[in-house]
Design a protein around this motif. Structure first.
Motif, mmCIF file in Angstrom:
data_model
loop_
_atom_site.group_PDB
_atom_site.id
_atom_site.type_symbol
_atom_site.label_atom_id
_atom_site.label_comp_id
_atom_site.label_asym_id
_atom_site.label_seq_id
_atom_site.Cartn_x
_atom_site.Cartn_y
_atom_site.Cartn_z
ATOM 1 N N LYS A 86 33.219 42.145 35.295
ATOM 2 C CA LYS A 86 34.337 43.191 35.478
ATOM 3 C C LYS A 86 34.250 44.246 36.554
ATOM 4 O O LYS A 86 34.673 44.798 37.204
ATOM 5 C CB LYS A 86 34.571 43.935 34.159
ATOM 6 C CG LYS A 86 35.447 42.981 33.072
ATOM 7 C CD LYS A 86 36.977 42.941 33.675
ATOM 8 C CE LYS A 86 37.624 41.982 32.743
ATOM 9 N NZ LYS A 86 39.149 42.050 33.265
ATOM 10 N N CYS A 96 36.423 45.568 43.693
ATOM 11 C CA CYS A 96 37.355 44.822 44.678
ATOM 12 C C CYS A 96 38.765 45.350 44.562
ATOM 13 O O CYS A 96 39.119 45.533 45.626
ATOM 14 C CB CYS A 96 37.100 43.379 44.218
ATOM 15 S SG CYS A 96 38.374 42.331 45.401
ATOM 16 N N TYR A 97 39.257 45.644 43.378
ATOM 17 C CA TYR A 97 40.785 45.804 43.467
ATOM 18 C C TYR A 97 40.796 47.459 43.684
ATOM 19 O O TYR A 97 41.958 47.994 43.827
ATOM 20 C CB TYR A 97 41.264 45.360 42.096
ATOM 21 C CG TYR A 97 41.399 43.966 42.005
ATOM 22 C CD1 TYR A 97 42.227 43.395 42.704
ATOM 23 C CD2 TYR A 97 40.697 43.272 41.229
ATOM 24 C CE1 TYR A 97 42.216 41.985 42.825
ATOM 25 C CE2 TYR A 97 40.914 41.606 40.813
ATOM 26 C CZ TYR A 97 41.478 41.171 41.829
ATOM 27 O OH TYR A 97 41.578 39.700 41.783
ATOM 28 N N LEU A 151 36.911 35.075 42.076
ATOM 29 C CA LEU A 151 36.801 36.431 41.934
ATOM 30 C C LEU A 151 37.237 36.921 40.418
ATOM 31 O O LEU A 151 36.786 37.952 39.988
ATOM 32 C CB LEU A 151 37.822 37.163 42.932
ATOM 33 C CG LEU A 151 38.142 38.664 42.793
ATOM 34 C CD1 LEU A 151 36.569 39.440 43.140
ATOM 35 C CD2 LEU A 151 39.014 39.139 43.906
ATOM 36 N N ASN A 152 38.470 36.350 39.885
ATOM 37 C CA ASN A 152 38.778 36.574 38.596
ATOM 38 C C ASN A 152 37.750 36.253 37.384
ATOM 39 O O ASN A 152 37.831 36.621 36.300
ATOM 40 C CB ASN A 152 40.287 35.977 38.190
ATOM 41 C CG ASN A 152 41.119 36.424 38.998
ATOM 42 O OD1 ASN A 152 41.273 37.620 39.539
ATOM 43 N ND2 ASN A 152 42.268 35.587 39.344
ATOM 44 N N GLN A 165 34.902 42.964 39.820
ATOM 45 C CA GLN A 165 36.412 42.718 39.732
ATOM 46 C C GLN A 165 36.999 44.421 40.121
ATOM 47 O O GLN A 165 38.023 44.562 40.858
ATOM 48 C CB GLN A 165 37.093 42.296 38.737
ATOM 49 C CG GLN A 165 36.842 40.692 38.569
ATOM 50 C CD GLN A 165 37.401 39.962 37.142
ATOM 51 O OE1 GLN A 165 38.562 40.528 37.060
ATOM 52 N NE2 GLN A 165 36.541 39.562 36.417
ATOM 53 N N ASN A 166 36.510 45.291 39.554
ATOM 54 C CA ASN A 166 36.988 46.825 39.418
ATOM 55 C C ASN A 166 36.892 47.225 40.948
ATOM 56 O O ASN A 166 37.742 47.904 41.559
ATOM 57 C CB ASN A 166 36.589 47.683 38.429
ATOM 58 C CG ASN A 166 37.075 47.290 37.134
ATOM 59 O OD1 ASN A 166 38.178 46.880 36.992
ATOM 60 N ND2 ASN A 166 36.123 47.392 35.997
ATOM 61 N N GLN A 186 40.143 33.367 45.033
ATOM 62 C CA GLN A 186 40.970 34.503 43.895
ATOM 63 C C GLN A 186 40.535 33.977 42.720
ATOM 64 O O GLN A 186 40.356 34.915 41.879
ATOM 65 C CB GLN A 186 42.581 34.407 43.944
ATOM 66 C CG GLN A 186 43.088 35.294 43.047
ATOM 67 C CD GLN A 186 42.834 36.807 43.433
ATOM 68 O OE1 GLN A 186 43.152 37.190 44.812
ATOM 69 N NE2 GLN A 186 42.563 37.518 42.608
#
Length: 209
Positions: free
Chosen positions: A36, A42-43, A31-32, A39-40, A28
């Motif tokens: 971006k 992924c989420y 990943l952070n 991350q976008n 995690q």
């Protein structure tokens, strides 16, 4: 197993559980720290599949309403056909693809891609069509917009009503399959990036610093 082994200090089960939590925490954190865009994706990537599922639900609802000549309660029937497929598709994709990947439980790329395609086809494509049928049928019966058959011809009638809708929706289902495959492939690629970061780190403890 009664669970006693898991509760014992320094038991193998407890160590495995703690190692798993530590691995998830490290993944995690990495990943952070990714770009971006990763991350976008992924989420929020599953929302694209879910949005397409909403469109499938609205399209199927429109086709069934036209065949059964339902003209009333347009908003009432459209709202659940947009919301329910969206929520169902996003939740199922996260449970079966995204969360297993980024918790380290799903390492096989082929398995992840197949799961993504199946979720896209079944939940994101076919489920909205099956959901639209009883909803529109109940409206047709309530407003008597189309003559409905007796019990002896019920199955044949609904098969004849459903066939043209499924033919029209076949392209939408194919799009959902491809979207699910694409998302799962991209998510697995991000998972591989995280593993590479973990492997190149000399001291995993530094990631938590």
């Amino acid at each position: 197993m009664t669970g006693r082994e898991f509760l014992e200090p320094d038991s193998p089960q407890q160590r495995l559980y703690l190692d798993g939590l530590k691995r998830i925490e490290i993944m995690q954190k990495i990943l952070n720290e990714l770009p971006k865009a990763d991350q976008n994706l992924c989420y929020q990537g599953s929302y694209f599949l879910a949005a397409n599922a909403s469109l499938c639900g609205l399209a199927a609802n429109h086709f069934f309403r036209n065949i059964l000549h339902v003209r009333k309660a347009a908003i009432v029937s459209a709202l659940p056909m947009a919301v329910i497929p969206f929520l169902s598709t996003a939740a199922v994709y996260d449970v079966f693809v995204r969360e297993p990947l980024f918790s380290g439980q799903l390492n096989c790329e082929v398995c992840a891609v197949v799961r993504g395609g199946l979720v896209g086809a079944v939940v994101g494509g076919l489920y909205p069509v099956f959901l639209a049928l009883p909803l529109t049928a109940s409206l047709a019966a309530r407003y008597s917009s189309s003559p409905l058959p007796g019990k002896e011809n019920l199955l044949r009638f609904w098969l004849s009503v459903s066939q043209p809708v499924f033919r029209k929706m076949s392209w939408a289902v194919l799009v959902q399959v491809l979207t699910g495959l694409y998302l799962a492939t991209k998510h697995h690629g991000i998972y591989v990036k995280i593993l590479q970061q973990m492997n190149t780190s000399r001291d995993p403890e530094e990631l938590k610093a």
